[in-house]
Design a protein around this motif. Sequence first.
Motif, PDB file in Angstrom:
ATOM      1  N   VAL A 148       7.616  50.541  51.927  1.00  0.00           N
ATOM      2  CA  VAL A 148       8.236  51.346  50.874  1.00  0.00           C
ATOM      3  C   VAL A 148       8.794  50.400  49.822  1.00  0.00           C
ATOM      4  O   VAL A 148       9.531  49.461  50.153  1.00  0.00           O
ATOM      5  CB  VAL A 148       9.366  52.243  51.429  1.00  0.00           C
ATOM      6  N   ARG A 149       8.434  50.627  48.573  1.00  0.00           N
ATOM      7  CA  ARG A 149       8.925  49.790  47.476  1.00  0.00           C
ATOM      8  C   ARG A 149       9.572  50.670  46.420  1.00  0.00           C
ATOM      9  O   ARG A 149       9.026  51.685  46.018  1.00  0.00           O
ATOM     10  CB  ARG A 149       7.769  49.009  46.840  1.00  0.00           C
ATOM     11  N   TRP A 150      10.776  50.268  45.975  1.00  0.00           N
ATOM     12  CA  TRP A 150      11.454  50.997  44.911  1.00  0.00           C
ATOM     13  C   TRP A 150      10.789  50.692  43.570  1.00  0.00           C
ATOM     14  O   TRP A 150      10.345  49.566  43.327  1.00  0.00           O
ATOM     15  CB  TRP A 150      12.928  50.627  44.865  1.00  0.00           C
ATOM     16  N   ALA A 151      10.737  51.676  42.702  1.00  0.00           N
ATOM     17  CA  ALA A 151      10.088  51.527  41.390  1.00  0.00           C
ATOM     18  C   ALA A 151      11.113  50.984  40.394  1.00  0.00           C
ATOM     19  O   ALA A 151      11.679  51.735  39.583  1.00  0.00           O
ATOM     20  CB  ALA A 151       9.525  52.864  40.925  1.00  0.00           C
ATOM     21  N   TYR A 152      11.340  49.669  40.438  1.00  0.00           N
ATOM     22  CA  TYR A 152      12.331  49.063  39.548  1.00  0.00           C
ATOM     23  C   TYR A 152      11.891  49.139  38.088  1.00  0.00           C
ATOM     24  O   TYR A 152      12.732  49.064  37.187  1.00  0.00           O
ATOM     25  CB  TYR A 152      12.570  47.614  39.958  1.00  0.00           C
ATOM     26  N   GLU A 153      10.593  49.283  37.843  1.00  0.00           N
ATOM     27  CA  GLU A 153      10.122  49.421  36.468  1.00  0.00           C
ATOM     28  C   GLU A 153      10.580  50.744  35.854  1.00  0.00           C
ATOM     29  O   GLU A 153      10.580  50.896  34.628  1.00  0.00           O
ATOM     30  CB  GLU A 153       8.601  49.320  36.416  1.00  0.00           C
ATOM     31  N   ILE A 154      10.962  51.694  36.687  1.00  0.00           N
ATOM     32  CA  ILE A 154      11.535  52.955  36.217  1.00  0.00           C
ATOM     33  C   ILE A 154      13.058  52.901  36.293  1.00  0.00           C
ATOM     34  O   ILE A 154      13.763  53.268  35.337  1.00  0.00           O
ATOM     35  CB  ILE A 154      11.014  54.137  37.060  1.00  0.00           C
ATOM     36  N   LEU A 155      13.580  52.444  37.404  1.00  0.00           N
ATOM     37  CA  LEU A 155      15.025  52.436  37.619  1.00  0.00           C
ATOM     38  C   LEU A 155      15.747  51.489  36.668  1.00  0.00           C
ATOM     39  O   LEU A 155      16.842  51.799  36.183  1.00  0.00           O
ATOM     40  CB  LEU A 155      15.327  52.047  39.070  1.00  0.00           C
ATOM     41  N   GLY A 156      15.125  50.320  36.376  1.00  0.00           N
ATOM     42  CA  GLY A 156      15.781  49.334  35.511  1.00  0.00           C
ATOM     43  C   GLY A 156      16.035  49.858  34.103  1.00  0.00           C
ATOM     44  O   GLY A 156      17.190  49.871  33.642  1.00  0.00           O
ATOM     45  N   PRO A 157      14.995  50.293  33.362  1.00  0.00           N
ATOM     46  CA  PRO A 157      15.231  50.814  32.016  1.00  0.00           C
ATOM     47  C   PRO A 157      16.149  52.038  32.003  1.00  0.00           C
ATOM     48  O   PRO A 157      16.984  52.179  31.106  1.00  0.00           O
ATOM     49  CB  PRO A 157      13.826  51.176  31.535  1.00  0.00           C
ATOM     50  N   ALA A 158      15.991  52.938  32.982  1.00  0.00           N
ATOM     51  CA  ALA A 158      16.841  54.126  33.011  1.00  0.00           C
ATOM     52  C   ALA A 158      18.301  53.738  33.207  1.00  0.00           C
ATOM     53  O   ALA A 158      19.199  54.294  32.545  1.00  0.00           O
ATOM     54  CB  ALA A 158      16.384  55.072  34.117  1.00  0.00           C
ATOM     55  N   ALA A 159      18.559  52.771  34.088  1.00  0.00           N
ATOM     56  CA  ALA A 159      19.936  52.315  34.301  1.00  0.00           C
ATOM     57  C   ALA A 159      20.494  51.648  33.052  1.00  0.00           C
ATOM     58  O   ALA A 159      21.659  51.851  32.686  1.00  0.00           O
ATOM     59  CB  ALA A 159      19.985  51.356  35.490  1.00  0.00           C
ATOM     60  N   ALA A 160      19.671  50.852  32.383  1.00  0.00           N
ATOM     61  CA  ALA A 160      20.118  50.192  31.148  1.00  0.00           C
ATOM     62  C   ALA A 160      20.478  51.226  30.085  1.00  0.00           C
ATOM     63  O   ALA A 160      21.490  51.094  29.385  1.00  0.00           O
ATOM     64  CB  ALA A 160      19.033  49.253  30.638  1.00  0.00           C
ATOM     65  N   GLY A 161      19.645  52.257  29.951  1.00  0.00           N
ATOM     66  CA  GLY A 161      19.941  53.304  28.978  1.00  0.00           C
ATOM     67  C   GLY A 161      21.207  54.056  29.326  1.00  0.00           C
ATOM     68  O   GLY A 161      21.998  54.391  28.435  1.00  0.00           O
ATOM     69  N   ALA A 162      21.421  54.319  30.619  1.00  0.00           N
ATOM     70  CA  ALA A 162      22.626  55.027  31.040  1.00  0.00           C
ATOM     71  C   ALA A 162      23.872  54.201  30.754  1.00  0.00           C
ATOM     72  O   ALA A 162      24.897  54.723  30.278  1.00  0.00           O
ATOM     73  CB  ALA A 162      22.536  55.369  32.525  1.00  0.00           C
ATOM     74  N   VAL A 163      23.817  52.896  31.036  1.00  0.00           N
ATOM     75  CA  VAL A 163      24.966  52.021  30.771  1.00  0.00           C
ATOM     76  C   VAL A 163      25.258  51.956  29.287  1.00  0.00           C
ATOM     77  O   VAL A 163      26.420  52.069  28.853  1.00  0.00           O
ATOM     78  CB  VAL A 163      24.699  50.608  31.355  1.00  0.00           C
ATOM     79  N   LEU A 164      24.221  51.769  28.466  1.00  0.00           N
ATOM     80  CA  LEU A 164      24.408  51.688  27.017  1.00  0.00           C
ATOM     81  C   LEU A 164      24.985  52.989  26.468  1.00  0.00           C
ATOM     82  O   LEU A 164      25.901  52.971  25.630  1.00  0.00           O
ATOM     83  CB  LEU A 164      23.078  51.377  26.347  1.00  0.00           C
ATOM     84  N   LEU A 165      24.483  54.126  26.965  1.00  0.00           N
ATOM     85  CA  LEU A 165      24.985  55.410  26.510  1.00  0.00           C
ATOM     86  C   LEU A 165      26.448  55.598  26.916  1.00  0.00           C
ATOM     87  O   LEU A 165      27.266  56.100  26.109  1.00  0.00           O
ATOM     88  CB  LEU A 165      24.124  56.529  27.088  1.00  0.00           C
ATOM     89  N   ALA A 166      26.797  55.199  28.138  1.00  0.00           N
ATOM     90  CA  ALA A 166      28.174  55.313  28.591  1.00  0.00           C
ATOM     91  C   ALA A 166      29.109  54.454  27.753  1.00  0.00           C
ATOM     92  O   ALA A 166      30.224  54.865  27.409  1.00  0.00           O
ATOM     93  CB  ALA A 166      28.263  54.919  30.070  1.00  0.00           C
ATOM     94  N   ILE A 167      28.675  53.251  27.402  1.00  0.00           N
ATOM     95  CA  ILE A 167      29.505  52.367  26.581  1.00  0.00           C
ATOM     96  C   ILE A 167      29.724  52.957  25.201  1.00  0.00           C
ATOM     97  O   ILE A 167      30.858  52.964  24.675  1.00  0.00           O
ATOM     98  CB  ILE A 167      28.857  50.975  26.472  1.00  0.00           C
ATOM     99  N   LEU A 168      28.675  53.483  24.590  1.00  0.00           N
ATOM    100  CA  LEU A 168      28.811  54.069  23.256  1.00  0.00           C
ATOM    101  C   LEU A 168      29.741  55.278  23.260  1.00  0.00           C
ATOM    102  O   LEU A 168      30.557  55.475  22.353  1.00  0.00           O
ATOM    103  CB  LEU A 168      27.424  54.476  22.749  1.00  0.00           C
ATOM    104  N   ILE A 169      29.628  56.107  24.318  1.00  0.00           N
ATOM    105  CA  ILE A 169      30.513  57.278  24.407  1.00  0.00           C
ATOM    106  C   ILE A 169      31.955  56.846  24.640  1.00  0.00           C
ATOM    107  O   ILE A 169      32.894  57.408  24.062  1.00  0.00           O
ATOM    108  CB  ILE A 169      30.026  58.222  25.524  1.00  0.00           C
ATOM    109  N   ALA A 170      32.152  55.821  25.479  1.00  0.00           N
ATOM    110  CA  ALA A 170      33.494  55.348  25.769  1.00  0.00           C
ATOM    111  C   ALA A 170      34.169  54.738  24.531  1.00  0.00           C
ATOM    112  O   ALA A 170      35.382  54.891  24.326  1.00  0.00           O
ATOM    113  CB  ALA A 170      33.446  54.315  26.901  1.00  0.00           C
ATOM    114  N   LEU A 171      33.372  54.058  23.695  1.00  0.00           N
ATOM    115  CA  LEU A 171      33.934  53.450  22.485  1.00  0.00           C
ATOM    116  C   LEU A 171      34.275  54.494  21.434  1.00  0.00           C
ATOM    117  O   LEU A 171      35.016  54.199  20.486  1.00  0.00           O
ATOM    118  CB  LEU A 171      32.929  52.433  21.911  1.00  0.00           C
ATOM    119  N   GLY A 172      33.771  55.678  21.609  1.00  0.00           N
ATOM    120  CA  GLY A 172      34.091  56.750  20.676  1.00  0.00           C
ATOM    121  C   GLY A 172      33.427  56.604  19.348  1.00  0.00           C
ATOM    122  O   GLY A 172      33.877  57.098  18.334  1.00  0.00           O
TER     123      GLY A 172
END
Length: 228
Positions: free
Chosen positions: A204-228
């Motif tokens: 079983v192998r995790w699909a890091y090619e999907i999880l990596g970009p999605a996590a990066a987008g989630a972090v960036l979106l959270a930072i932008l929302i937090a900064l207001g």
Amino acid sequence: MTTPEHEPSAPQPPAPRSTDRVHRSPAGILTGVLLLALVAWLGFDALFTGHGRTPWLALAGMILVVPLVVAFTVRPAVYANDERLRIRNPFRVIVLPWGQVATLRSGYSNEVVTDSGTKYQLWALPVSLRARKRAARQAARTAAAGEPRAGGGRGRAFGFGGGAPAAGGRSGATRATTDQVMDDLREMQEARENTEAAQGEATVRWAYEILGPAAAGAVLLAILIALG
């Protein structure tokens, strides 16, 4: 007259591995393409015409959403050959030698069960209750007309039975498409599970090619929302 010595034959190259049979969901792929087109249209419009933080929010949203849309629509696939079953689900890739497969089950979802009892859903083969009902109606009409039914009894028409349909029922219209695919996979499993080439360990192998970009987008979106 002397006879020439018999020369040893050159070593034969190994036999090529069997070609994969690839099963995917046309409806899922079409849905994914349409969603990606919609995301691209809205996202690029916000990128090039938005003001303030809007372009950055649009960029972060696209980085998050695009991999998820691909994961659940375009990516899922099932690859089967004489040696193993490879399942490409949204976030994982599971490789199961036929010797590790205990059964393939069809209910409200299609899934494979390993000898250890682990279950994996086949995302590329979604169950359509509508298609099963349509197949059942066709089977009922065929039976009423006095013609031989393809696929056996009522339980098989709905795809809950194991094994393959009765002989001559492969091309009949009384089976939903994904149920026919599951029958094919069961036949391959039954025919190949005891062969030497079909033995080995499940991976079983995790699909890091999907999880990596999605996590990066989630972090960036959270930072932008937090900064207001």
